[in-house]
Design an enzyme around this catalytic site. Sequence first.
Site, mmCIF file in Angstrom:
data_model
loop_
_atom_site.group_PDB
_atom_site.id
_atom_site.type_symbol
_atom_site.label_atom_id
_atom_site.label_comp_id
_atom_site.label_asym_id
_atom_site.label_seq_id
_atom_site.Cartn_x
_atom_site.Cartn_y
_atom_site.Cartn_z
ATOM 1 N N ASN A 1 4.831 2.243 10.894
ATOM 2 C CA ASN A 1 5.201 1.313 9.837
ATOM 3 C C ASN A 1 6.162 2.023 8.885
ATOM 4 O OD1 ASN A 1 3.694 0.382 6.781
ATOM 5 N ND2 ASN A 1 4.967 -1.000 7.963
ATOM 6 N N GLY A 2 7.033 1.235 8.256
ATOM 7 C CA GLY A 2 7.913 1.785 7.244
ATOM 8 C C GLY A 2 9.382 1.697 7.621
ATOM 9 N N GLY B 1 6.885 -5.071 7.628
ATOM 10 C CA GLY B 1 6.481 -5.693 6.383
ATOM 11 C C GLY B 1 7.560 -6.573 5.793
ATOM 12 N N LYS C 1 -5.138 2.171 7.880
ATOM 13 C CA LYS C 1 -3.703 2.216 7.599
ATOM 14 C C LYS C 1 -3.483 3.294 6.550
ATOM 15 C CE LYS C 1 0.360 -0.591 6.542
ATOM 16 N NZ LYS C 1 0.955 0.137 5.405
ATOM 17 N N GLN D 1 -7.839 -6.654 5.562
ATOM 18 C CA GLN D 1 -7.683 -5.312 5.004
ATOM 19 C C GLN D 1 -8.550 -5.164 3.755
ATOM 20 O OE1 GLN D 1 -4.247 -3.518 2.760
ATOM 21 N NE2 GLN D 1 -4.089 -2.244 4.611
ATOM 22 N N CYS E 1 -2.014 2.431 -0.082
ATOM 23 C CA CYS E 1 -1.429 1.785 -1.260
ATOM 24 C C CYS E 1 -1.374 2.762 -2.427
ATOM 25 C CB CYS E 1 -2.242 0.555 -1.641
ATOM 26 S SG CYS E 1 -1.574 -0.328 -3.071
ATOM 27 N N PRO F 1 0.045 -6.006 5.728
ATOM 28 C CA PRO F 1 -0.587 -6.614 4.556
ATOM 29 C C PRO F 1 0.268 -6.358 3.327
ATOM 30 C CG PRO F 1 -1.748 -4.601 5.188
ATOM 31 C CD PRO F 1 -0.700 -4.844 6.238
ATOM 32 N N HIS G 1 2.106 4.590 7.954
ATOM 33 C CA HIS G 1 3.356 4.393 7.214
ATOM 34 C C HIS G 1 4.037 5.746 7.144
ATOM 35 C CE1 HIS G 1 5.464 2.418 3.519
ATOM 36 N NE2 HIS G 1 6.250 3.314 4.096
#
Length: 335
Positions: free
Chosen positions: A207-208, A230, A135, A66, A96, A13, A167
Amino acid sequence: MQINQHSRLSIAPMMDWTDRHCRYLHRLLCPQALLYTEMVTAPALVRGGALHLLDHNPEEHPIALQLGGSDPRELARAARLGAEAGYDEINLNVGCPSDRVQSGTFGAVLMKSPDLVAECVDAMRAAVRVDVTVKCRIGVDDQAPEEMLPDFLSKIRAAGCERVIVHARKAWLQGLSPKENRDIPPLDYPLVQQMKVSFPDLHLSINGGITSLDQARAFLDAGLDGVMIGRAAYHQPSDILCAAGPVIFGQGTATDPVSVVHRMLPYIEGHLSAGGRLHQITRHMLGLFAGRPGARAWRRALSEGATRDGAGPALVLDALSHVTEPDLPRAQGWG
């Protein structure tokens, strides 16, 4: 295919990027990947009545919504609205780092409140039948990730969360901008891999900083359940998504970005007929031919022309001529 299988590869997202037009394009490029909306705040849905934020095309499935928020009751109501709108998964944002998110007491700042996150997960799961996932980051600020992350995962697992996307960076809530938080904190892939060993029953995606299908495949082969990509999937969508079917899912053949452009034309026509503008769609298509001869001319033609009055499918075909053979037949009905 079960949603856990789709999540072998998911597209992260991304605010202002993964809107419904972007997701429609990504679905044409890869039929199997799990797609995510931009983050939608629970207050916007529950208090603001902004149900238009849930709009999506049936072709986008499987697709996850999300949510951002920190009030268990409000998140439960928002999750119910998402499930009623047809989403296949409801995901809670605990990663975030933006100032706007911190001021609302949700996003990465929730890493400091694992009990509250567990309470949110429990309330959301009680409200919907679809999967509720989280997440998160590996930690924030001065937390020690090797201590904090196992505690966090154990608490949300106890609340019934069975699938988590991690992440593999800390978030620094003070001193780094959201953009810097995507690059500066060092990646700790081994810690995420260790969490899979420590929590074998959890479905864990990493992720990341992942920029290729080869890298994604290596994580899967090493035992992780899924990989979320992403920015690379957005800026070089063909590199990530076109071969994902055979490489990641063992299904089908690679898709062709040229044919995908032609398949986008009826969608574009429908959007224009409903009063939309061409650039709202084509801004997501600029990277389709990254690294391919003619890519710069493709980007320039769309960037300069798509905002003009009357711009439509013919402009897209003209832009496409820069990256295809001159005698390639054009789609019927658009010149």
